[in-house]
Design an enzyme around this catalytic site. Structure first.
Site, PDB file in Angstrom:
ATOM      1  N   GLU A 262       0.293   0.452  18.858  1.00  0.00           N
ATOM      2  CA  GLU A 262       1.344   1.390  18.462  1.00  0.00           C
ATOM      3  C   GLU A 262       2.711   0.828  18.822  1.00  0.00           C
ATOM      4  O   GLU A 262       2.865   0.246  19.886  1.00  0.00           O
ATOM      5  CB  GLU A 262       1.125   2.742  19.161  1.00  0.00           C
ATOM      6  CG  GLU A 262      -0.172   3.416  18.749  1.00  0.00           C
ATOM      7  CD  GLU A 262      -0.375   4.777  19.409  1.00  0.00           C
ATOM      8  OE1 GLU A 262       0.508   5.224  20.180  1.00  0.00           O
ATOM      9  OE2 GLU A 262      -1.417   5.406  19.162  1.00  0.00           O
ATOM     10  N   HIS A 283       1.187   9.505  16.588  1.00  0.00           N
ATOM     11  CA  HIS A 283       0.857   9.926  17.961  1.00  0.00           C
ATOM     12  C   HIS A 283       1.648  11.180  18.345  1.00  0.00           C
ATOM     13  O   HIS A 283       2.278  11.236  19.403  1.00  0.00           O
ATOM     14  CB  HIS A 283       1.136   8.791  18.953  1.00  0.00           C
ATOM     15  CG  HIS A 283       0.305   8.894  20.207  1.00  0.00           C
ATOM     16  ND1 HIS A 283      -0.193   7.803  20.865  1.00  0.00           N
ATOM     17  CD2 HIS A 283      -0.113   9.977  20.939  1.00  0.00           C
ATOM     18  CE1 HIS A 283      -0.866   8.185  21.932  1.00  0.00           C
ATOM     19  NE2 HIS A 283      -0.836   9.509  21.990  1.00  0.00           N
TER      20      HIS A 283
END
Length: 310
Positions: A262, A283
């Site tokens: 990420e 997220h």
């Protein structure tokens, strides 16, 4: 007066009220400047982070005075917990504070993916009327939800699923068979759960044992029209395998909120191009206006109490 460094976004009222009397550096962009972050942590008594700040290695070494780490969330895979324990640095996750947000995300995306009727705005605004094409959506009532992991977030999800008429099963070898939380929820082995569930939602931490848990083999055991939801941790799911299954029509849909790397970009992002019935979110399943207030308040109080009791 203790010095507290906050490297990612946090509710400012919680900072003002919960950390009053301390020397607080709040910079939600600090996570993106590793050199400055390490320099600021050199004099920090406490560090408050979300999931992007990697509290390990060089950063921990630089933070020689650190007494505690506040985690604005529950996952601890971005924190070297063992190294903190060895140095007697307390770690405070905001356990329970974002359970409702994640549970609502799971149920909301499950309903959206099952129904399949919400992507028609552009076509309708252009004058189309795709009623026939969108008339085969599925109801969530009567479907079977399989929870992989049965901690607090999964239990909140189960309550909402049951209220909508779903049958609920869960797999979690760490929850005792006589735990009262199983009431109304079927205990299941993971292979059986994958094979019969209409919606599979993941609720496990990222460990050596869960990395790659949902790969091509696991996906192959699922119903070809099943929905997969991962709002737990990236790395638990083989993302390329999910993309391949969606494109081949061997998976009915997927919602992924977490990723092995990420932020999602480059080749890792491109693998999802052209996937049908897919939701990708950055997220944020546990991040809402309400949960940010709760998470920030819990974390601020934990850090302040620890510093007060030193």
């Amino acid at each position: 007066m203790a010095r507290i460094v906050i490297s990612e976004f946090m509710d400012e009222a919680a900072i003002r009220d919960g950390l009053a009397g301390h020397d607080v550096l709040y910079d939600p962009n600090l996570v993106d400047d590793p050199g400055r972050l390490a320099a600021e942590c050199a004099t920090a008594d406490a560090l408050i982070v979300r999931n992007r700040t990697q509290v390990r290695g060089d950063l921990l070494a630089a933070a020689a005075k650190l007494a505690c780490v506040g985690r604005l969330g529950v996952g601890l895979d971005n924190i070297d917990v063992e190294a903190c324990k060895a140095r007697r640095i307390a770690v405070f996750p905001a356990t329970g504070a974002n359970d409702v947000s994640v549970a609502e995300y799971v149920i909301g995306t499950a309903m959206l993916l099952l129904r399949g009727a919400y992507g028609s705005t552009e076509a309708m605004a252009a004058g189309s009327w795709p009623r026939n094409a969108l008339s085969n959506g599925r109801e969530i009532s009567g479907k079977r939800l399989g929870l992989v992991g049965f901690g607090s977030i999964a239990r909140e999800t189960a309550k909402r699923a049951a209220a909508l008429g779903m049958e609920v099963a869960a797999h979690d070898p760490f929850v005792a068979a006589d735990d009262p939380s199983w009431s109304g929820v079927e205990r299941s082995e993971i292979h059986d759960l994958l094979a019969v569930s209409d919606v599979v939602s993941l609720h496990v931490p990222l460990t050596a044992g869960t990395r790659g848990l949902i790969g091509a083999d696991a996906l192959g055991r699922m119903k070809p029209d099943a929905i997969l939801i991962n709002a737990a941790r990236g790395g638990v799911v083989d993302e390329a395998a999910v993309a391949a299954a969606l494109k081949a029509g061997k998976l009915g849909g997927a919602a992924l909120d977490v990723f092995d790397a990420e932020p999602l970009k480059g080749a890792a992002a491109e693998v999802f191009a052209g996937c049908p019935n897919l939701i990708l979110t950055p997220h944020v399943a546990g991040v809402t206006a309400e949960s940010n207030v709760r998470v920030s308040g819990v974390t601020a109080r934990a850090v302040a109490n620890h510093l007060k009791g030193r």
